[in-house]
Scaffold this active site. Structure first.
Site, PDB file in Angstrom:
ATOM      1  N   ASN A  59      -4.548  -6.761  -7.046  1.00  0.00           N
ATOM      2  CA  ASN A  59      -3.615  -6.924  -6.220  1.00  0.00           C
ATOM      3  C   ASN A  59      -3.232  -8.640  -5.175  1.00  0.00           C
ATOM      4  OD1 ASN A  59      -3.009  -4.432  -7.100  1.00  0.00           O
ATOM      5  ND2 ASN A  59      -3.713  -3.026  -5.346  1.00  0.00           N
ATOM      6  N   ASP A  60      -4.542  -7.906  -4.288  1.00  0.00           N
ATOM      7  CA  ASP A  60      -4.573  -9.036  -3.525  1.00  0.00           C
ATOM      8  C   ASP A  60      -5.086 -11.217  -4.031  1.00  0.00           C
ATOM      9  OD1 ASP A  60      -4.905  -8.430  -1.280  1.00  0.00           O
ATOM     10  OD2 ASP A  60      -6.069  -7.719  -1.094  1.00  0.00           O
ATOM     11  N   ARG A 103     -15.349   2.294  -1.078  1.00  0.00           N
ATOM     12  CA  ARG A 103     -15.386   0.755  -0.418  1.00  0.00           C
ATOM     13  C   ARG A 103     -15.417   0.571   1.234  1.00  0.00           C
ATOM     14  NH1 ARG A 103      -9.650  -2.431  -1.671  1.00  0.00           N
ATOM     15  NH2 ARG A 103      -9.119  -0.824  -0.117  1.00  0.00           N
ATOM     16  N   HIS A 113       1.147  -0.801   0.220  1.00  0.00           N
ATOM     17  CA  HIS A 113      -0.435  -0.073  -0.122  1.00  0.00           C
ATOM     18  C   HIS A 113       1.123   1.205  -0.525  1.00  0.00           C
ATOM     19  CE1 HIS A 113      -3.405  -2.935   0.981  1.00  0.00           C
ATOM     20  NE2 HIS A 113      -4.173  -1.580  -0.001  1.00  0.00           N
ATOM     21  N   ARG A 115     -10.897   4.033  -0.811  1.00  0.00           N
ATOM     22  CA  ARG A 115     -10.502   3.598  -0.720  1.00  0.00           C
ATOM     23  C   ARG A 115      -9.831   3.692   1.272  1.00  0.00           C
ATOM     24  NH1 ARG A 115      -5.550   2.195  -4.711  1.00  0.00           N
ATOM     25  NH2 ARG A 115      -5.913  -0.488  -4.670  1.00  0.00           N
ATOM     26  N   ARG A 137       2.376  -9.254  -0.957  1.00  0.00           N
ATOM     27  CA  ARG A 137       2.432  -8.428  -1.554  1.00  0.00           C
ATOM     28  C   ARG A 137       3.395  -7.051  -1.241  1.00  0.00           C
ATOM     29  NH1 ARG A 137      -3.556  -5.777  -1.599  1.00  0.00           N
ATOM     30  NH2 ARG A 137      -2.481  -3.749  -2.210  1.00  0.00           N
ATOM     31  N   CYS A 165      -9.601  -2.898 -10.198  1.00  0.00           N
ATOM     32  CA  CYS A 165      -9.845  -2.264  -9.307  1.00  0.00           C
ATOM     33  C   CYS A 165      -8.169  -1.760  -9.270  1.00  0.00           C
ATOM     34  CB  CYS A 165     -10.299  -1.253  -8.460  1.00  0.00           C
ATOM     35  SG  CYS A 165     -11.022  -2.860  -7.069  1.00  0.00           S
ATOM     36  N   GLU A 173     -11.208 -11.059  -4.271  1.00  0.00           N
ATOM     37  CA  GLU A 173      -9.642 -11.033  -4.106  1.00  0.00           C
ATOM     38  C   GLU A 173      -9.047 -11.413  -3.366  1.00  0.00           C
ATOM     39  OE1 GLU A 173      -8.828  -6.881  -2.438  1.00  0.00           O
ATOM     40  OE2 GLU A 173     -10.523  -7.203  -0.950  1.00  0.00           O
TER      41      GLU A 173
HETATM   42  C1  PEP Z   1      -7.122  -5.114  -4.781  1.00  0.00           C
HETATM   43  O1  PEP Z   1      -6.788  -6.017  -4.187  1.00  0.00           O
HETATM   44  O2  PEP Z   1      -6.257  -4.869  -5.841  1.00  0.00           O
HETATM   45  C2  PEP Z   1      -7.346  -3.866  -4.263  1.00  0.00           C
HETATM   46  C3  PEP Z   1      -7.691  -3.289  -5.113  1.00  0.00           C
HETATM   47  O3  PEP Z   1      -6.988  -2.942  -2.567  1.00  0.00           O
HETATM   48  P1  PEP Z   1      -6.340  -3.436  -2.153  1.00  0.00           P
HETATM   49  O4  PEP Z   1      -4.929  -2.825  -2.972  1.00  0.00           O
HETATM   50  O5  PEP Z   1      -6.797  -1.661  -1.336  1.00  0.00           O
HETATM   51  O6  PEP Z   1      -5.768  -4.506  -1.403  1.00  0.00           O
HETATM   52 MG    MG Z   2      -6.839  -5.648  -1.579  1.00  0.00          MG
END
Ligand code: PEP
Ligand code: MG
Length: 583
Positions: free
Chosen positions: A462-463, A337, A193, A300, A473, A516, A439
């Site tokens: 991402n997750d 979210r 993040h 977020r 990550r 996203c 995710e």
């Molecule tokens: C993701 O996991 O792709 C996402 C958009 O949420 P975050 O990056 O905030 O975990």
């Molecule tokens: Mg996520």
């Protein structure tokens, strides 16, 4: 001789500037340039703080009980001696005079220089005496907090880049309107993040540079190549000129992209593509509109809960933040979210730094919707604020990391309770669509459950990559294995898109599907995602125009069969070839 260091590129572009080394614990100290001509007044601020600390130490010593151990008085004397150290005072003043740093920044910059000198001492006892210097600086910083800062200047003398061992997402956010032109951290992964916030600032950044914090010194001239993940310390004039040229070229390319702002995002074969913005704060809507975003695809909200010393935002404060976003977006759809607290975004950053946030495996622990459902009263405050905000514009609520039928049931039950509470108190509220983030691989593999209950889906790649490949990550030691192009990830993603689109048949109405995660904002992947059938992308505002350029050049009909080849390629070479055929 220039030193080259490699890390993970997370935010594109080139930055050239003097290094400001900051210990993580001091990232929340104010950093700004003072106005030219106010240097003497700033030095006086520092002197006043020094006088206050001297008095504080005198009082401390005078108040020592008669039977206090003699070491205590000696200890205070050492601190007084350090406080009055002429060289340290002169060096600190020098930062103010020559760089126009505010007093707090000058102190931490000097502390960093002194720390390095202490680290190099052979004598362990002397090395440890840095703790005394730190305590004195801490007292001075506290004393400065009581005195109002002087006028801030928009720019300083030359560009600066921040080098730190680690920067929390919350601290990174504080640098938004800051003075730094680039960031380097020793730790972190591409979709940590911290990296995501750096990208949203649109400032070149390299993370996971491991020893950078040890090798780079305060005030070293460094080049950050955010495209290649390269750091060049003390570059030769030739290299410097080369990078200045590249910097200009990259700025020009960005300027050129701005021409696309009002061009509708349509593929060559005429398909409309939705390009939405990911935001962390209501203020980000300005950048979203500037880039021509067709709405907000991911707000977020956990960032509203950070940097608050444990004091959570109440319903009214949250309502105000959501209202600001809806009003700013002027009727465009807004997806908010519910909080995704936990993992590398713990609520209280103090705990995080002290290592007290000791969940066994935070990424697999109490995170996102699990966290919200563990504190239903807190969750309902957010839901009530969202439902009230829904009167002001088209609002969609997105639930992060949901995986179980029981979580779906509980979430909707909390929505019902929140509505009942609002009715009971006679508070007006509006309609919301509710969507799920896909995710967790388990959710992707049980998609009909989510399609049945939710109005829309948004894929958090991402997750999804993190959990599909079992790669943290945020951990740079395994970042080489964090691969959004892994065949498992691509096939899972494709399956989610295709199944969602096919569900319109049995559901009787379409379910919107968007991506996203960071994949959506990577122009290199735009053709691949279009070929998979995706027509809604949500990303940082800074990425929107580059992705739009790819959309305008793509013929989605022709891409679809080519993508089938990519999906069936399991060997890396085979996949490379299939990807290259996408153009
Ligand atoms: C993701 O996991 O792709 C996402 C958009 O949420 P975050 O990056 O905030 O975990
Ligand atoms: Mg996520």
């Amino acid at each position: 001789m220039a030193l080259q260091l490699f890390g993970i590129p997370v935010s594109r572009g080139m930055a050239i500037g003097r290094a400001v080394i900051l210990a993580s614990a001091r990232l929340d100290v104010a950093h700004y340039f003072i106005d030219p001509g106010t240097e003497d007044a700033e030095i006086e601020r520092l002197r006043t703080a020094r006088r206050a600390v001297r008095e504080e130490l005198d009082t401390l010593k005078a108040d020592l009980p008669a039977d206090a151990p003699a070491e205590l008085a000696a200890f205070i004397d050492v601190h007084k001696m350090l406080l009055d150290d002429r060289q340290m005072a002169l060096d600190t003043i020098n930062w103010i005079q020559t760089r126009r740093y505010n007093a707090e920044w000058a102190l931490t910059a000097q502390l960093e220089v002194i720390s390095r000198n202490f680290e190099e001492m052979d004598d362990a006892y002397l090395r440890e005496r840095i703790a005394d210097v730190e305590q004195v600086v801490e007292r001075l910083l506290r004393a400065l907090r009581g005195s109002a800062g002087l006028a801030r200047s928009a720019s300083g003398d030359g560009d600066l880049v921040l080098v730190a061992h680690d920067i929390s997402p919350a601290d990174m956010l504080q640098f938004k309107a800051g003075v730094f032109r680039g960031f380097v951290t020793d730790v972190g992964g591409k979709t940590s993040h911290t990296a995501i916030v750096a990208r949203s600032l649109d400032i070149p950044a390299v993370v996971g540079a491991r020893v950078a914090g040890d090798l780079i010194r305060q005030d070293d001239l460094i080049i950050i190549d955010g495209d290649a993940g390269l750091l060049i310390v003390d570059p030769s004039p030739v290299i410097l000129d080369d990078y200045r040229l590249r910097q200009q070229e990259s700025l020009l390319a960005r300027e050129r992209l701005k021409r696309l702002k009002f061009t509708p995002a349509r593929t060559l074969n005429g398909d409309a593509v939705e390009l939405l913005a990911n935001i962390e704060q209501p203020e980000d809507c300005v950048a979203a509109l500037d880039a021509g975003a067709s709405g907000v695809g991911l707000f977020r909200t956990e960032f509203l809960f950070m940097n608050r010393g444990g004091q959570l935002p109440d319903e009214e404060e949250q309502l105000e933040a959501y209202r600001r976003v809806l009003v700013a977006m002027q009727g465009r759809p807004v997806t908010i979210r519910t909080i995704d607290i936990g993992s590398d975004k713990p609520l209280d950053m103090v705990d995080y730094r002290d290592g007290e946030f000791t969940h066994l495996n935070p990424a697999l622990g109490l995170r996102a919707i699990r966290y919200s459902l563990s504190d239903p009263a807190m969750f309902r405050i957010q839901l009530r604020a969202l439902l009230r905000a829904a009167r002001l514009g088209p609002l969609k609520v997105l639930i992060p990391m949901v995986a179980h039928a029981s979580e779906i049931r509980q979430t909707f039950a909390e929505f019902d309770r929140a509505r009942a509470e609002l009715r009971e108190s006679g508070t007006a509220f509006g309609p919301v669509e509710v969507g799920a983030m896909i995710e967790v691989p388990g959710a992707a593999l049980a998609l009909p459950l989510f399609l049945r209950h939710f109005d829309f889906l948004s894929v958090g790649t991402n997750d999804l990559v993190q959990y599909t490949l079992a790669i943290d990550r945020a951990d740079e030691s395994v970042s080489g294995l964090y691969d959004p192009l892994h065949p498992a990830v691509l096939n899972l993603l494709h399956q989610i898109i295709v199944q969602t689109q096919a569900a319109a048949g049995w559901k009787g109405r379409p379910t919107d599907i968007s991506v996203c995660g960071e994949m959506a904002g990577d122009p290199v992947l735009t053709r691949l995602l279009l070929g998979m059938g995706l027509r809604s992308f949500s990303m940082h505002p800074a990425q929107i125009l580059a992705v739009k350029q790819e959309v305008l050049r793509a013929d989605a009909e022709k891409l679809a069969p080519l993508v089938q080849r990519v999906l069936q390629a399991f060997e890396p070479e085979e996949q490379q070839e299939a990807l290259a055929a996408l153009g």
